[in-house]
Design an enzyme around this catalytic site. Structure first.
Site, short mmCIF file in Angstrom:
data_model
loop_
_atom_site.label_atom_id
_atom_site.label_comp_id
_atom_site.label_asym_id
_atom_site.label_seq_id
_atom_site.Cartn_x
_atom_site.Cartn_y
_atom_site.Cartn_z
N ARG A 50 0.83 -1.20 0.00
CA ARG A 50 0.00 0.00 0.00
C ARG A 50 0.86 1.24 0.00
O ARG A 50 1.94 1.26 0.60
CB ARG A 50 -0.88 0.03 1.25
CG ARG A 50 -2.00 -1.00 1.22
CD ARG A 50 -2.91 -0.84 2.41
NE ARG A 50 -2.11 -0.72 3.63
CZ ARG A 50 -2.50 -0.04 4.70
NH1 ARG A 50 -3.65 0.59 4.69
NH2 ARG A 50 -1.75 0.02 5.77
N SER A 79 7.77 -4.83 6.90
CA SER A 79 7.52 -5.75 8.01
C SER A 79 8.24 -7.08 7.85
O SER A 79 7.63 -8.14 7.70
CB SER A 79 6.02 -5.96 8.17
OG SER A 79 5.41 -4.71 8.31
N ASP A 90 6.01 -3.16 11.32
CA ASP A 90 4.58 -2.94 11.56
C ASP A 90 4.22 -2.93 13.04
O ASP A 90 3.31 -2.23 13.48
CB ASP A 90 3.70 -3.95 10.78
CG ASP A 90 4.11 -5.38 10.98
OD1 ASP A 90 5.13 -5.62 11.68
OD2 ASP A 90 3.43 -6.28 10.44
#
Ligand code: GLC
Length: 771
Positions: free
Chosen positions: A516, A580, A634
């Site tokens: 994203r 992450s 994350d």
């Protein structure tokens, strides 16, 4: 603080005192392992007596042949009706079984009350009532025009000579209908059905509920060879060798025997174990001297047993200041539902107070504790007695097969088993001979006996917790670097958001299900808010597993798309990169990838600084520039996002595609702890277990279907419907770290918002540093 301790001490002492008092009073109801073994041996002897032709007439346990010779084999199909009489309600069912390769069955049911006029009236009325209910059911299901076969579940002892005939030997439980004993119940039902011109059903089989239960479970699991009911009444059936059933001609194969174990003890075999309360209960029952074992076990009687015990204790001044109420003197005032409510894990004590108050007993704290313990003892004895008789059946099955160890399945049904808070379970019940129980349970798993009999899950989890703590401490030490399984990677995030952060930021999020790109607008002051715009991009497998350059070029291509889309291509915004995967950082904007996880395999990345790789890709594209401020995990993003709302937040945890990178094993491509917990792998673990159990013949008739062979058929969302992960997580944490009062706060997009916040904080701190 002192007062709290004093109170806790007082309550513990109070509890101990009451429990000792009740234990002493009810010592006869507490059965030792030796006694239970002895009960099992006595039941073994009873079974033999019932099976043999010459001793059967005087045997208490009737061991009735059911004329059911085989279990379903999956080829059954068609549409059937069933009526079920003998529990708390009458039930009508429509069953559709298909053999379309999926082996599925559908069940539609309707319940009808069985008032006293029905259970204690006369025979003709009873069968008319059953026929009326069936006719009504066919009406509601639109079945009246069909000719359907009917199975009649009649849960009382019946002597059968064939499948569709059965002579009632005796009424049991709450039934005492005149004119039925000694007659064939199938023809009575048949006659009643004939009065209904508009329906055409054919009563094909008479079935005891235990046999129905065994068959139902047998449909799913071919190993099922025992059926057990623990509800209004109790009883069990099992598959016996024909050569041992001298009441039926023939020696070949097996036949299901309805033991009618409820009558165990009717010949005095349990007299030494029956207490004055059992005797009193029996005297006040519909059938004195009958079903004595059932009266110690099933839900129709346990409430009354509790009442009789409480009454005696009160009369002796041990409860309620010696004051008996009219309600406590009334038969049937305490029912099984009350016993269950009083034994409930958390609300138990307050339920007890409420129930006793309704009985006008004005209970003290001590009374409630004591009464709750009475319930526990009564239920515990029930479960243990059941387990002892079941163990005798299992031992018999094993002997029949001449096996040293045996694996089998017991089908179980009945309200008491299904709804009582303390289930008949290996932890609360002692089943001799190395056998354990669960509903439709597979018994004895030789590969993992520890699961059943060794360390309790609590101890195992506590060990994981202690182990994890040691790993955390070791990972922090300088000398551990490179060797620690739990890496303990510094993130160079040193400050939490303080609410003064503001501005526009870009964030990238790589490592979840998709990639994203986000634009995050943070406002401070009175209009404090965070606004986010994001676009999701798929990362094709060939890119996830291609070269590092291809991967980062793709990322930059996505960023370019997004900037275009938002119309901000010219703006040089500060960027946080949520990456992450395990990264060793040397500053907030430098992170060397330790190793890929979660299916990523792009070459030439491990050991490289991912921020450098991103910068190079931007340069290669030569279209825009970005100010990469931070590389973020994350978990850190999550902590920062929650920290923005709640300044006390100091832990970030991800349990999604992946759990925080804890024990990463050096040299191995996967992260082992993660595999056990994260969403991405849980489905696969479940699939592997199912395949394994199927291979062992324990599921799906040993047939591994094509779909089960497919990777990824179980998505995490299905698993979460099965268990509430968060509830278990939170409760276990509470148990393991009772000193910590933890708030669990769901983070809103930790990977996106968090990255922006980290970037904002880093900028703020940087500016402060410069000043
Ligand atoms: C009683 C009946 C028996 C039935 C059991 C459970 O014991 O006699 O036939 O199976 O209750 O419903």
């Amino acid at each position: 603080m002192f007062a709290v301790h004093l109170l806790a001490f007082h309550f513990t002492k109070l509890k101990e005192d009451q429990i000792t008092k009740v234990d002493r009073f009810l010592h006869q109801l507490r059965l030792s392992d030796d006694v239970l073994q002895d009960v099992a041996a006595r039941f073994q002897a009873e079974m033999l007596k019932g099976l043999a032709r010459d001793t059967n007439p005087t045997a208490a346990v009737k061991m009735l042949p059911s004329f059911v010779r085989s279990l379903p084999d999956g080829s059954e199909k068609g549409e059937f009706l069933a009526v079920d009489l003998g529990g708390s309600q009458l039930r009508a069912h429509q069953v559709r079984v298909s053999d379309d390769g999926k082996q599925s069955s559908q069940l539609e049911s309707k319940f009808y009350p069985t008032p006293k006029e029905v259970t204690q009236g006369n025979g003709a009325e009873l069968f008319d009532y059953i026929a009326d209910c069936l006719s009504d059911f066919m009406d509601t299901r639109n079945l009246k025009q069909k000719k359907l076969p009917l199975g009649f579940t009649f849960s009382f002892p019946c002597k059968q000579t064939k499948l569709d005939e059965g002579v009632l030997l005796e009424w049991t439980k709450h039934f005492r209908v005149r004119g039925v004993q000694g007659t064939d119940v199938v023809s009575s039902l048949h006659r009643a059905l004939q009065k209904h011109q508009d329906i055409d059903v054919d009563v094909l089989a008479l079935v005891n509920d235990t046999v129905g239960t065994m068959m139902t479970c047998g449909y799913d699991d071919p190993r099922c060879e025992v059926g057990l009911i623990i509800g209004t009444g109790t009883n069990a059936c099992y598959m016996e060798e024909m050569r041992h059933i001298s009441l039926v001609e023939g020696d070949e194969g097996r036949m299901c025997i309805n033991t009618e174990w409820g009558a165990f003890g009717d010949d005095g075999a349990l007299d030494d174990l029956r207490t004055e309360f059992d005797r009193e209960l029996d005297l006040g029952s519909l059938n004195p001297g009958k079903q004595l074992f059932e009266k110690m076990i099933s839900s129709l009687y346990l409430g009354e047993l509790v009442r009789l015990i409480l009454l005696k204790m009160t009369k002796e001044g041990l409860l309620f200041n010696g004051k008996v109420s009219a309600a406590l003197l009334t038969k049937g005032k305490i029912e099984m539902k009350h016993v269950s409510a009083m034994e409930k894990y958390k609300e138990g004590l307050s339920n007890t107070r409420e129930i006793l108050t309704e009985l006008k007993l004005f209970p003290s704290e001590e009374d409630c504790v004591a009464v709750q313990h009475v319930c526990t003892i009564v239920s515990f004895r029930s479960a243990n007695l059941c387990a002892a008789a079941l163990a005798a059946i299992l031992t018999r099955l094993r002997d029949n097969k001449k096996l040293l160890r045996m694996r089998t399945t017991v089908g179980i049904d009945g309200g008491l088993y299904k709804t009582h808070p303390r289930r008949l379970h290996p932890s609360t019940t002692r089943v001799p001979a190395g056998l354990a129980l669960s509903p439709r349970a597979q018994l004895q798993h030789p590969a993992s006996p520890k699961c059943l009999w060794g360390e309790t899950p609590h101890i195992q989890i506590a060990k994981v917790s202690v182990g994890m703590r040691a790993e955390l401490e070791y990972g922090l030490k300088r000398e551990a670097q490179g060797q620690a399984t739990v890496k303990m990677l510094p993130t160079y995030v040193c400050g939490m958001p303080d609410g003064t952060e503001k501005g526009k930021f870009l964030a990238l999020d790589l490592g979840g299900t998709n990639f994203r790109v986000l634009l995050v607008k943070i406002k401070s002051g009175r209009r404090r808010s965070v606004q986010m715009y994001n676009k999701i991009f798929a990362i094709p497998l060939e890119i996830m597993q291609g070269t590092g350059e291809e991967l980062f070029d793709h990322i930059v291509q996505c960023i370019a798309d997004f900037l275009d889309y938002m119309g901000i291509k010219g703006a040089r915004l500060p960027l946080g990169f949520t990456f992450s995967f395990p990264c060793r950082q040397t500053s907030i904007d430098k992170g060397t990838l330790v190793g890929w996880t979660k299916g990523f395999k792009a070459t030439d990345c491990e050991g490289e600084d991912v921020v450098d790789m991103l910068r190079e890709a931007i340069r290669r594209r030569n279209e825009f520039d970005l100010d990469i401020v931070a590389v973020v995990n994350d978990t850190v993003g999550t902590m920062m996002t929650c920290g923005y709302e709640d300044p006390n937040c100091e832990i970030g945890l991800i349990a999604g595609t992946v759990v925080a990178k804890w024990p990463l094993r050096e040299g191995s491509t996967y992260v082992e702890y993660e595999k056990m917990t994260s969403g991405m792998y849980l489905g696969e673990i479940v699939r592997e277990i199912l395949i394994d159990l199927t291979k062992q013949g324990l599921l799906f008739r040993g047939h591994i279907s094509e779909s089960l062979r497919k990777r990824g058929i179980f998505e995490t969302k299905f698993l979460s419907q099965i268990e509430s992960f968060s509830r278990i997580l939170q409760e276990t944490v509470k148990e393991l770290a009772p000193q910590c009062d933890v708030t669990f706060m769901l983070s809103e997009d930790g990977s996106g918002k968090g990255a922006a916040l980290i970037t904002a904080v880093a900028k703020r701190l940087h500016n402060v540093g410069q000043k």
